[in-house]
Design an enzyme around this catalytic site. Structure first.
Site, PDB file in Angstrom:
ATOM      1  N   GLY A   1     -55.957   8.210 -10.989  1.00  0.00           N
ATOM      2  CA  GLY A   1     -56.420   9.235 -11.317  1.00  0.00           C
ATOM      3  C   GLY A   1     -55.554  10.742 -10.847  1.00  0.00           C
ATOM      4  N   ASP A   2     -54.480   9.958 -10.087  1.00  0.00           N
ATOM      5  CA  ASP A   2     -53.305  11.887  -9.974  1.00  0.00           C
ATOM      6  C   ASP A   2     -52.320  10.929 -11.441  1.00  0.00           C
ATOM      7  OD1 ASP A   2     -52.985  13.537  -7.447  1.00  0.00           O
ATOM      8  OD2 ASP A   2     -53.362  10.631  -7.331  1.00  0.00           O
ATOM      9  N   SER A   3     -52.152   9.963 -11.457  1.00  0.00           N
ATOM     10  CA  SER A   3     -51.690  10.036 -13.312  1.00  0.00           C
ATOM     11  C   SER A   3     -52.006  10.204 -14.514  1.00  0.00           C
ATOM     12  CB  SER A   3     -51.164   7.765 -12.614  1.00  0.00           C
ATOM     13  OG  SER A   3     -50.719   7.573 -11.596  1.00  0.00           O
ATOM     14  N   LEU A   4     -53.155  10.624 -14.364  1.00  0.00           N
ATOM     15  CA  LEU A   4     -53.925  10.820 -15.335  1.00  0.00           C
ATOM     16  C   LEU A   4     -53.310  11.869 -16.152  1.00  0.00           C
ATOM     17  CD1 LEU A   4     -57.679   8.183 -15.650  1.00  0.00           C
ATOM     18  CD2 LEU A   4     -55.685   8.427 -17.204  1.00  0.00           C
TER      19      LEU A   4
ATOM     20  N   ALA B   1     -51.071  13.972 -14.455  1.00  0.00           N
ATOM     21  CA  ALA B   1     -50.029  13.755 -15.125  1.00  0.00           C
ATOM     22  C   ALA B   1     -49.735  14.186 -16.407  1.00  0.00           C
ATOM     23  CB  ALA B   1     -49.194  13.534 -14.171  1.00  0.00           C
TER      24      ALA B   1
END
Length: 397
Positions: free
Chosen positions: A168-171, A173
């Site tokens: 979720g964080d990577s998406l 970002a």
């Protein structure tokens, strides 16, 4: 001749965020050639410095590569003024604090755009900068749950599962980075910067395919389905003598080749499997037929046969398999980086590959908090030694 500096050479980024979403956005921009100045709390630094698994904490070496570290206490007026002066000379500013935090510190978009109308401000948060949930605390897992990801991941007889990474964080970002690049292009036309509002739950929602319209139009709710996608067959992980192997042969011509590969060409014309719909209807039976064959062979034998018959397939890799694979080596998918703390560290390279202005890893992650204070505050902002000493003594840097 290739431009070794990267496509974003000449773009200056100020990274205020911590943990994953903000820093990963900065990593992507830095990999593409931007100068990334990371602002860390004095003496404390980004918690990512201590994140990772195993004996050594190595995540920092990946997420902070291609960055310079300065220290500033943004809870103090002096630290806030430093950030304003940095923003005045930047192209992009990244933050992933709870909405309203920048405004509380006197660093809201209205203030920063008054100083630098060309500034692009990337704001990554759990729920976005507006709406009834915007002031709630939000982490990646919460965005994955709200965006629909968690519900469909795992086995149907188990509670919702998660991936082994912070997707979720990577998406969020990645979408923040995408928005920044679009805003850079728009700035060429308008001369003005803008705010890029990347919400975790919306970034997850964006990759959920047709999940919502399937329900809205037909009342269908996607459920957890383990290692398969219902109706897409064959496409599964199959047991071999010495491990598991992934095979995807759901397209008609590919399925016909797969049938020949496993010595049962007649399955391609069997009414149970003759087309996409039939194979999906009889998915469990078809998977068992394929596994009856794979279970008699080693992974290497199955792979060789699938390659011979041009059937999409592959070994399920872990880090050891990646390090040993000649394709990874040939494309430099992994690269060795000499780091101050750990010596040579092998990590993923910059992606995607650009033919004329490729990205890359130009410098390792900063080992010390604020190690670039003298360069950035002295050379860029014009602080003399006495001013730097005063700020340090006051706890501002």
């Amino acid at each position: 001749m290739n431009d070794k500096q990267g496509a974003l050479a000449g773009i200056r980024v100020i990274e205020l965020g911590q943990l994953i979403a903000g820093p990963f956005c900065g990593q992507l921009l830095g990999d593409m050639g931007a100068e990334v100045i990371k602002v860390e709390p004095p003496n404390q630094g980004d918690p990512m410095r201590e994140w990772g698994r195993g004996e050594h904490k190595l995540w920092w070496e990946v997420v902070a590569r291609n960055k310079k570290s300065v220290s500033a206490n943004m809870r103090m007026p002096e630290g806030q003024e430093i950030v304003r002066r940095l923003a005045a000379q930047a192209d992009i500013l990244i933050e992933n604090f709870k909405p309203g935090t920048l405004e509380k510190w006197g660093l809201g978009p209205d203030v920063l755009h008054a100083l630098n109308p060309r500034l692009i401000i990337v704001r990554v948060s759990g729920y976005g900068q507006s709406g009834p949930y915007s002031d709630r605390a939000g982490f990646g897992g919460i965005g994955e749950a709200m965006g629909g990801w968690r519900y469909v991941v795992g086995d149907p007889d188990r509670p919702p599962s998660r991936m082994g990474i912070s997707i979720g964080d990577s998406l969020a970002a990645t979408y923040g980075c995408m928005g920044a690049l679009a805003a850079l292009h728009a700035r060429e036309r308008t001369g003005r910067g803008q705010v890029v509002d990347s919400a975790l739950y919306e970034a997850v929602l964006q990759v959920m395919e047709s999940l919502v319209p399937e329900y809205q139009v037909s009342g269908y709710i996607r459920e957890r389905s383990g290692s398969i996608l219902p109706g897409i067959a064959p496409s599964n992980v199959y047991k071999c003598k010495d491990g598991d192997y992934l095979i995807g042969g759901n397209q008609d011509a590919v399925f016909a080749r797969l049938c020949k590969a496993i010595g049962q060409p007649e399955l391609a014309t069997d009414e149970r499997f003759v087309d996409h719909v039939s194979r999906g209807r009889n998915q469990t039976e078809l998977d068992q037929l394929i596994e009856d064959w794979t279970s008699q062979h080693t992974v290497a034998e199955v792979e060789a046969t699938m390659i011979e018959y041009s059937v999409p397939s592959g070994v399920i890799y872990r880090a050891p398999e990646m390090l040993a694979d000649p394709h990874f080596a040939a494309r430099e998918a992994l690269i060795d980086v000499e780091t101050p703390r750990w010596g040579k560290v092998t990590m993923q390279n910059s992606f995607p590959k650009l033919s004329e202005t490729p990205g890359g890893i130009r410098s390792p992650a900063p080992a010390e908090i604020g190690q670039d204070n003298a360069e950035i505050y002295g050379d860029l902002l014009g602080f003399d030694a006495a001013e730097l000493s005063r700020l340090e003594a006051a706890g501002a840097i």
